[in-house]
Design a protein around this motif. Structure first.
Motif, PDB file in Angstrom:
ATOM      1  N   HIS A  82       0.856  -1.240  -0.011  1.00 51.89           N
ATOM      2  CA  HIS A  82      -0.020  -0.023  -0.152  1.00 51.89           C
ATOM      3  C   HIS A  82       0.850   1.237  -0.012  1.00 51.89           C
ATOM      4  O   HIS A  82       0.167   2.214  -0.403  1.00 51.89           O
ATOM      5  CB  HIS A  82      -1.211  -0.065   1.073  1.00 51.89           C
ATOM      6  N   PRO A  83       2.093   1.368   0.618  1.00 54.12           N
ATOM      7  CA  PRO A  83       2.709   2.499   0.472  1.00 54.12           C
ATOM      8  C   PRO A  83       2.591   3.308  -0.885  1.00 54.12           C
ATOM      9  O   PRO A  83       3.293   4.429  -1.016  1.00 54.12           O
ATOM     10  CB  PRO A  83       4.072   2.395   0.874  1.00 54.12           C
ATOM     11  N   LEU A  84       2.328   2.714  -1.785  1.00 56.87           N
ATOM     12  CA  LEU A  84       2.393   3.116  -3.232  1.00 56.87           C
ATOM     13  C   LEU A  84       1.015   3.479  -3.634  1.00 56.87           C
ATOM     14  O   LEU A  84       0.075   2.969  -3.381  1.00 56.87           O
ATOM     15  CB  LEU A  84       2.860   2.180  -3.994  1.00 56.87           C
ATOM     16  N   SER A  85       0.750   4.579  -4.293  1.00 54.86           N
ATOM     17  CA  SER A  85      -0.395   4.969  -5.013  1.00 54.86           C
ATOM     18  C   SER A  85      -0.082   5.044  -6.510  1.00 54.86           C
ATOM     19  O   SER A  85       0.392   5.990  -6.935  1.00 54.86           O
ATOM     20  CB  SER A  85      -0.859   6.364  -4.474  1.00 54.86           C
ATOM     21  N   LEU A  86      -0.524   3.928  -7.395  1.00 53.78           N
ATOM     22  CA  LEU A  86      -0.210   3.944  -8.719  1.00 53.78           C
ATOM     23  C   LEU A  86      -1.297   4.316  -9.533  1.00 53.78           C
ATOM     24  O   LEU A  86      -2.528   4.052  -9.253  1.00 53.78           O
ATOM     25  CB  LEU A  86       0.412   2.548  -8.997  1.00 53.78           C
ATOM     26  N   THR A  95       2.821   8.571  -1.719  1.00 54.99           N
ATOM     27  CA  THR A  95       2.798   8.568  -3.260  1.00 54.99           C
ATOM     28  C   THR A  95       4.185   8.565  -3.723  1.00 54.99           C
ATOM     29  O   THR A  95       5.100   9.455  -3.587  1.00 54.99           O
ATOM     30  CB  THR A  95       1.964   9.595  -3.815  1.00 54.99           C
ATOM     31  N   VAL A  96       4.249   7.645  -4.834  1.00 58.58           N
ATOM     32  CA  VAL A  96       5.587   7.454  -5.163  1.00 58.58           C
ATOM     33  C   VAL A  96       5.582   7.577  -6.793  1.00 58.58           C
ATOM     34  O   VAL A  96       4.884   6.496  -7.414  1.00 58.58           O
ATOM     35  CB  VAL A  96       6.403   6.143  -4.948  1.00 58.58           C
ATOM     36  N   PRO A  97       6.204   8.553  -7.363  1.00 57.80           N
ATOM     37  CA  PRO A  97       6.174   8.553  -9.050  1.00 57.80           C
ATOM     38  C   PRO A  97       6.852   7.486  -9.577  1.00 57.80           C
ATOM     39  O   PRO A  97       8.088   6.963  -9.054  1.00 57.80           O
ATOM     40  CB  PRO A  97       6.758   9.960  -9.297  1.00 57.80           C
ATOM     41  N   SER A 114       7.420   5.309 -20.533  1.00 57.69           N
ATOM     42  CA  SER A 114       9.100   5.550 -20.799  1.00 57.69           C
ATOM     43  C   SER A 114       9.879   4.524 -20.949  1.00 57.69           C
ATOM     44  O   SER A 114      11.038   4.567 -21.022  1.00 57.69           O
ATOM     45  CB  SER A 114       9.399   6.192 -19.336  1.00 57.69           C
ATOM     46  N   ALA A 115       9.234   3.342 -21.138  1.00 53.37           N
ATOM     47  CA  ALA A 115       9.715   2.019 -21.600  1.00 53.37           C
ATOM     48  C   ALA A 115      10.932   1.583 -20.408  1.00 53.37           C
ATOM     49  O   ALA A 115      12.059   1.221 -20.623  1.00 53.37           O
ATOM     50  CB  ALA A 115      10.415   1.819 -22.779  1.00 53.37           C
ATOM     51  N   THR A 116      10.357   1.715 -19.128  1.00 52.44           N
ATOM     52  CA  THR A 116      11.400   1.417 -18.054  1.00 52.44           C
ATOM     53  C   THR A 116      10.375   0.544 -17.156  1.00 52.44           C
ATOM     54  O   THR A 116       9.326   0.496 -17.171  1.00 52.44           O
ATOM     55  CB  THR A 116      11.715   2.799 -17.290  1.00 52.44           C
ATOM     56  N   VAL A 117      11.148  -0.210 -16.086  1.00 47.55           N
ATOM     57  CA  VAL A 117      10.440  -0.847 -15.097  1.00 47.55           C
ATOM     58  C   VAL A 117      11.068  -0.032 -13.736  1.00 47.55           C
ATOM     59  O   VAL A 117      12.428  -0.235 -13.589  1.00 47.55           O
ATOM     60  CB  VAL A 117      10.820  -2.425 -15.137  1.00 47.55           C
ATOM     61  N   THR A 118      10.272   0.315 -12.792  1.00 50.73           N
ATOM     62  CA  THR A 118      10.888   1.124 -11.561  1.00 50.73           C
ATOM     63  C   THR A 118      10.915  -0.115 -10.498  1.00 50.73           C
ATOM     64  O   THR A 118       9.884  -0.785 -10.508  1.00 50.73           O
ATOM     65  CB  THR A 118       9.777   2.378 -11.262  1.00 50.73           C
ATOM     66  N   VAL A 119      11.769  -0.110  -9.885  1.00 54.07           N
ATOM     67  CA  VAL A 119      12.152  -1.219  -8.943  1.00 54.07           C
ATOM     68  C   VAL A 119      12.117  -0.387  -7.542  1.00 54.07           C
ATOM     69  O   VAL A 119      12.901   0.323  -6.968  1.00 54.07           O
ATOM     70  CB  VAL A 119      13.361  -1.805  -8.930  1.00 54.07           C
ATOM     71  N   LEU A 120      10.990  -1.005  -6.327  1.00 56.66           N
ATOM     72  CA  LEU A 120      10.851  -0.247  -5.239  1.00 56.66           C
ATOM     73  C   LEU A 120      10.954  -1.499  -4.201  1.00 56.66           C
ATOM     74  O   LEU A 120      10.577  -2.635  -4.500  1.00 56.66           O
ATOM     75  CB  LEU A 120       9.524   0.460  -5.188  1.00 56.66           C
ATOM     76  N   ARG A 121      11.552  -1.205  -2.819  1.00 48.21           N
ATOM     77  CA  ARG A 121      11.015  -1.958  -1.883  1.00 48.21           C
ATOM     78  C   ARG A 121       9.676  -1.870  -1.724  1.00 48.21           C
ATOM     79  O   ARG A 121       8.804  -1.089  -1.994  1.00 48.21           O
ATOM     80  CB  ARG A 121      12.025  -1.540  -0.718  1.00 48.21           C
ATOM     81  N   SER A 122       9.247  -2.967  -0.793  1.00 43.74           N
ATOM     82  CA  SER A 122       7.449  -2.940  -0.501  1.00 43.74           C
ATOM     83  C   SER A 122       7.197  -1.583   0.375  1.00 43.74           C
ATOM     84  O   SER A 122       6.003  -1.217   0.262  1.00 43.74           O
ATOM     85  CB  SER A 122       7.240  -4.278   0.173  1.00 43.74           C
ATOM     86  N   GLY A 123       8.309  -1.123   0.967  1.00 45.80           N
ATOM     87  CA  GLY A 123       8.024   0.233   1.882  1.00 45.80           C
ATOM     88  C   GLY A 123       7.912   1.280   0.981  1.00 45.80           C
ATOM     89  O   GLY A 123       7.569   2.570   1.464  1.00 45.80           O
ATOM     90  N   GLY A 124       8.368   1.429  -0.573  1.00 45.01           N
ATOM     91  CA  GLY A 124       8.015   2.544  -1.213  1.00 45.01           C
ATOM     92  C   GLY A 124       9.479   3.235  -1.708  1.00 45.01           C
ATOM     93  O   GLY A 124       9.476   3.906  -2.459  1.00 45.01           O
ATOM     94  N   GLU A 125      10.501   2.732  -0.885  1.00 46.05           N
ATOM     95  CA  GLU A 125      11.864   3.087  -1.536  1.00 46.05           C
ATOM     96  C   GLU A 125      12.293   2.656  -2.745  1.00 46.05           C
ATOM     97  O   GLU A 125      12.254   1.570  -2.932  1.00 46.05           O
ATOM     98  CB  GLU A 125      12.876   2.649  -0.247  1.00 46.05           C
ATOM     99  N   ARG A 126      12.775   3.812  -3.502  1.00 44.40           N
ATOM    100  CA  ARG A 126      13.375   3.491  -4.828  1.00 44.40           C
ATOM    101  C   ARG A 126      14.588   2.766  -4.587  1.00 44.40           C
ATOM    102  O   ARG A 126      15.556   3.167  -4.137  1.00 44.40           O
ATOM    103  CB  ARG A 126      13.220   4.665  -5.611  1.00 44.40           C
TER     104      ARG A 126
END
Length: 186
Positions: free
Chosen positions: A31-35, A55-57, A81-93
């Motif tokens: 849930h820490p993400l709002s996608l 909210t994490v862009p 953007s043809a990318t994959v953003t990788v985050l920890r489950s807590g929202g850290e990029r």
């Protein structure tokens, strides 16, 4: 009205109880993400009970989301953007994987530590290590690879080709193509 398998009202309570538990599990893990993608809680009356934490862009048009419990990482495919953003489950990029062309869907095999990303405009699936985010191999699968699933028990990966109407299976460990069929079983 909502009824259970037997049509009795007590089944409704069980269904709602399970939905609340699922919503809380969702909130605890991701849930820490709002996608800006349709997630499991969209349209669910219980969604309003889950507070937004952060909210994490993650790009222009985020669409595909997959979680790897082995690495505790969340992977978000951004079509724009043809990318994959990788985050920890807590929202850290953690990082960003650049693709050759856009991907809208992703799959992960936690046992192998591999993320699979169909490159829609290039006709292949790229495999990346979930820990170091480096590309391991590419598998040609036909035009516009779209839907994808990984079987963690057999380490097989299945991907559909939108342009050709085919389904390709490959070994998720090596990238070796196992079969390509217009209809499985033919």
């Amino acid at each position: 009205t909502l009824m259970g398998e037997r049509g009795d009202p007590s089944s409704v309570d069980q269904i709602l109880h399970q939905a609340r538990r699922d919503a809380m599990r969702w909130e605890a893990r991701v849930h820490p993400l709002s996608l800006a993608v349709p997630l499991a809680l969209v349209g669910c009356p219980l969604a309003r009970e889950v507070p937004r934490v952060a909210t994490v862009p993650v790009g222009q048009w985020p669409e595909g989301v997959v979680f790897d419990p082995g690495s505790d990482l969340l992977f978000v495919a951004d079509e724009g953007s043809a990318t994959v953003t990788v985050l920890r489950s807590g929202g850290e990029r953690v990082g960003t994987v650049r693709l050759e062309t856009r991907a809208r869907h992703l799959a992960v095999d936690g046992g192998l530590g591999l993320l699979y990303a169909p490159n829609e405009g290039s006709g292949f699936v790229a495999a990346f290590g979930t820990r170091d985010l480096t590309e391991r191999f590419r598998v040609p699968v036909g035009g516009h690879p779209h839907g994808i699933a990984a079987d963690p028990a057999s380490h097989r990966v299945f991907v559909g080709s939108e342009a050709e109407g085919t389904l390709t299976a490959f070994d998720g460990r090596t990238g070796r193509r196992l079969w390509n069929q217009s209809r499985p079983g033919e």
